[in-house]
Design an enzyme around this catalytic site. Structure first.
Site, PDB file in Angstrom:
ATOM      1  N   LYS A 150       0.834  -1.204   0.000  1.00 50.52           N
ATOM      2  CA  LYS A 150       0.000   0.000   0.000  1.00 50.52           C
ATOM      3  C   LYS A 150       0.871   1.258   0.000  1.00 50.52           C
ATOM      4  O   LYS A 150       0.565   2.228  -0.700  1.00 50.52           O
ATOM      5  CB  LYS A 150      -0.936  -0.006   1.207  1.00 50.52           C
ATOM      6  CG  LYS A 150      -2.036  -1.043   1.077  1.00 50.52           C
ATOM      7  CD  LYS A 150      -2.856  -1.136   2.346  1.00 50.52           C
ATOM      8  CE  LYS A 150      -3.914  -2.227   2.232  1.00 50.52           C
ATOM      9  NZ  LYS A 150      -4.686  -2.379   3.481  1.00 50.52           N
ATOM     10  N   HIS A 210       0.229  -7.995  17.461  1.00 54.24           N
ATOM     11  CA  HIS A 210      -0.801  -9.023  17.286  1.00 54.24           C
ATOM     12  C   HIS A 210      -1.336  -9.495  18.618  1.00 54.24           C
ATOM     13  O   HIS A 210      -0.696  -9.353  19.660  1.00 54.24           O
ATOM     14  CB  HIS A 210      -0.267 -10.217  16.479  1.00 54.24           C
ATOM     15  CG  HIS A 210       0.894 -10.914  17.115  1.00 54.24           C
ATOM     16  ND1 HIS A 210       0.763 -11.766  18.177  1.00 54.24           N
ATOM     17  CD2 HIS A 210       2.207 -10.869  16.825  1.00 54.24           C
ATOM     18  CE1 HIS A 210       1.962 -12.233  18.516  1.00 54.24           C
ATOM     19  NE2 HIS A 210       2.851 -11.699  17.712  1.00 54.24           N
TER      20      HIS A 210
END
Length: 168
Positions: free
Chosen positions: A92, A141
């Protein structure tokens, strides 16, 4: 014709110069040395990767991750999901998504516990074209989700300066 050079005031490292050939305005050129900054972020469900591995086996991991990434993660699914998110976030930042870039061309390695990005092939070529040389990467995470955030910086794309070449 007459040539004028106007310089904008300096603000940090940013500066600009405009070269104009008069009277006809035949040649106008703008050069800027403002640094390039691009960002990317991605969020991945850990279970999504685990389910794909259950369906496709080792072939799935081999397609997405380099041998070095697999060795570091040792099938720890949250770590693999964070690296998957990082690959998406870097893509991205490069402005391409993963269209035209292979999964192995964005590699997320570890340098004494700090995640680092290594680009090869078309991903490296795209970064060079954009003038991006530094990729600051943050991974996090839980058992369920993994997130990656990248800030890519550099001097920006190289541009020819025909006004300087012609008027010296």
């Amino acid at each position: 014709g007459r040539e004028r050079t106007a310089r904008a005031p300096r603000h940090g490292k940013e500066r600009a110069a405009v070269h104009t050939t008069l009277p006809e305005g035949a040649l106008v050129h703008l050069r800027t040395s403002a640094p390039a900054v691009r960002v990317g972020v991605d969020l991945v469900e850990v279970d999504r990767l685990r389910r794909a591995w259950t369906r496709h086996g080792q072939r799935f991991l081999d397609r997405l991750f380099t041998p070095a990434e697999q060795a570091y993660c040792r099938r720890r699914w949250p770590s693999l999901a964070a690296r998957f998110a990082a690959k998406e976030a870097v893509a991205k930042a490069l402005g391409t998504g993963l269209r035209g870039i292979g999964w192995h061309e964005i590699e997320v390695l570890s340098d004494r516990g700090r995640p680092v990005v290594r680009l090869t092939g078309r991903a490296r070529d795209r970064a060079q074209a954009l003038g991006l040389v530094h990729f600051a990467l943050s991974l996090s995470h839980t058992a369920q989700l993994a997130v990656a955030f990248v800030v890519a910086t550099g001097p920006g794309p190289a541009r020819a300066c025909p006004a300087e070449e012609q008027t010296g």
